[in-house]
Design a protein around this motif. Sequence first.
Motif, PDB file in Angstrom:
ATOM      1  N   ALA A   1      42.071   0.305 -45.973  1.00 57.87           N
ATOM      2  CA  ALA A   1      42.209   0.018 -44.542  1.00 57.87           C
ATOM      3  C   ALA A   1      41.670   1.180 -43.713  1.00 57.87           C
ATOM      4  CB  ALA A   1      43.666  -0.259 -44.196  1.00 57.87           C
ATOM      5  N   SER A  39      37.878   1.190 -43.823  1.00 58.79           N
ATOM      6  CA  SER A  39      37.335   0.110 -42.985  1.00 58.79           C
ATOM      7  C   SER A  39      37.339   0.510 -41.517  1.00 58.79           C
ATOM      8  CB  SER A  39      38.164  -1.169 -43.145  1.00 58.79           C
ATOM      9  OG  SER A  39      37.987  -1.721 -44.404  1.00 58.79           O
ATOM     10  N   CYS A  40      38.438   1.087 -41.077  1.00 63.30           N
ATOM     11  CA  CYS A  40      38.544   1.474 -39.664  1.00 63.30           C
ATOM     12  C   CYS A  40      37.651   2.660 -39.323  1.00 63.30           C
ATOM     13  CB  CYS A  40      40.004   1.763 -39.314  1.00 63.30           C
ATOM     14  SG  CYS A  40      41.033   0.277 -39.301  1.00 63.30           S
ATOM     15  N   TRP A  76      33.788   1.700 -39.006  1.00 63.20           N
ATOM     16  CA  TRP A  76      33.564   0.564 -38.156  1.00 63.20           C
ATOM     17  C   TRP A  76      33.155   1.022 -36.766  1.00 63.20           C
ATOM     18  CZ3 TRP A  76      37.631  -1.817 -34.866  1.00 63.20           C
ATOM     19  CH2 TRP A  76      37.236  -3.055 -34.385  1.00 63.20           C
ATOM     20  N   THR A  86      36.203  -9.107 -33.411  1.00 69.12           N
ATOM     21  CA  THR A  86      36.840  -7.936 -33.997  1.00 69.12           C
ATOM     22  C   THR A  86      36.477  -6.723 -33.146  1.00 69.12           C
ATOM     23  OG1 THR A  86      36.646  -8.901 -36.189  1.00 69.12           O
ATOM     24  CG2 THR A  86      37.062  -6.543 -36.094  1.00 69.12           C
ATOM     25  N   ILE A 135      42.357  -6.368 -32.396  1.00 69.29           N
ATOM     26  CA  ILE A 135      41.782  -7.047 -33.559  1.00 69.29           C
ATOM     27  C   ILE A 135      40.922  -6.042 -34.313  1.00 69.29           C
ATOM     28  CG2 ILE A 135      40.433  -9.003 -34.384  1.00 69.29           C
ATOM     29  CD1 ILE A 135      41.108 -10.393 -31.707  1.00 69.29           C
ATOM     30  N   PRO A 141      39.348  -4.558 -38.313  1.00 69.43           N
ATOM     31  CA  PRO A 141      38.855  -5.103 -39.581  1.00 69.43           C
ATOM     32  C   PRO A 141      39.911  -5.086 -40.686  1.00 69.43           C
ATOM     33  CG  PRO A 141      37.940  -2.930 -39.210  1.00 69.43           C
ATOM     34  CD  PRO A 141      38.693  -3.300 -37.972  1.00 69.43           C
ATOM     35  N   ASP A 142      40.944  -4.275 -40.518  1.00 68.38           N
ATOM     36  CA  ASP A 142      42.004  -4.148 -41.530  1.00 68.38           C
ATOM     37  C   ASP A 142      43.226  -3.534 -40.849  1.00 68.38           C
ATOM     38  OD1 ASP A 142      43.304  -4.160 -44.004  1.00 68.38           O
ATOM     39  OD2 ASP A 142      41.536  -3.432 -45.058  1.00 68.38           O
ATOM     40  N   ALA A 159      46.377  -4.829 -40.733  1.00 64.00           N
ATOM     41  CA  ALA A 159      47.178  -5.836 -40.048  1.00 64.00           C
ATOM     42  C   ALA A 159      48.656  -5.462 -40.063  1.00 64.00           C
ATOM     43  CB  ALA A 159      46.989  -7.200 -40.704  1.00 64.00           C
ATOM     44  N   THR A 188      44.155  -8.915 -37.778  1.00 65.25           N
ATOM     45  CA  THR A 188      42.798  -9.052 -38.295  1.00 65.25           C
ATOM     46  C   THR A 188      42.290 -10.463 -38.029  1.00 65.25           C
ATOM     47  OG1 THR A 188      43.430  -9.808 -40.499  1.00 65.25           O
ATOM     48  CG2 THR A 188      43.314  -7.401 -40.150  1.00 65.25           C
ATOM     49  N   ARG A 197      41.420 -12.437 -40.168  1.00 67.77           N
ATOM     50  CA  ARG A 197      41.874 -13.281 -41.276  1.00 67.77           C
ATOM     51  C   ARG A 197      43.237 -13.904 -41.004  1.00 67.77           C
ATOM     52  NH1 ARG A 197      39.948  -8.603 -43.293  1.00 67.77           N
ATOM     53  NH2 ARG A 197      42.006  -7.785 -43.769  1.00 67.77           N
ATOM     54  N   GLY A 209      44.565 -14.347 -35.388  1.00 70.16           N
ATOM     55  CA  GLY A 209      43.242 -13.746 -35.256  1.00 70.16           C
ATOM     56  C   GLY A 209      42.134 -14.791 -35.330  1.00 70.16           C
TER      57      GLY A 209
END
Length: 160
Positions: A67, A70-71, A74, A87, A105, A107-108, A110, A125, A127, A131
Amino acid sequence: MNKADILQRVIDRLNIDLDIARRAAQTAYEAATHEENIAENKYDTLGLEASYLAAGQARRVEEIRQALASCQNWTLKPFDESRGIQTGDLVVLEADNGQSQYLFIAPDAAGLKVHANDTPITVITPRAPLGQNLLGKAEGDLVEITINGARQSFEVTRVM
């Protein structure tokens, strides 16, 4: 509110959570491998339980690490009205009862909660069901979601 600031708060919180999870995983590993936890008979399960805990803690460390990556990797983009909510957007929803909530929102990560200007912001997210329903929406749109069998409706009051 500044989206870059919120993203940095999410990253900072993930770094703290990762440090805590790493220490917990190390403690669980040490308990699982300690000589006093070797089973003396088939009913002595302390070592086995400690190994399950260590494995779970190691998985949690990996989830937080992913996570965080990803953040960190990004790139935030400004809100584009032609594409609607995407996102990276900060969304304010208002429930039927007039209560507002802020959602970021990401990418990871949550479920993570951060605060900006004394306002709680929940990370979701694309997903997640909410979201998914928010993607492509704009200010003034209604979003409906079923939570515990009950249909709830929210209005998008602001997008940043």
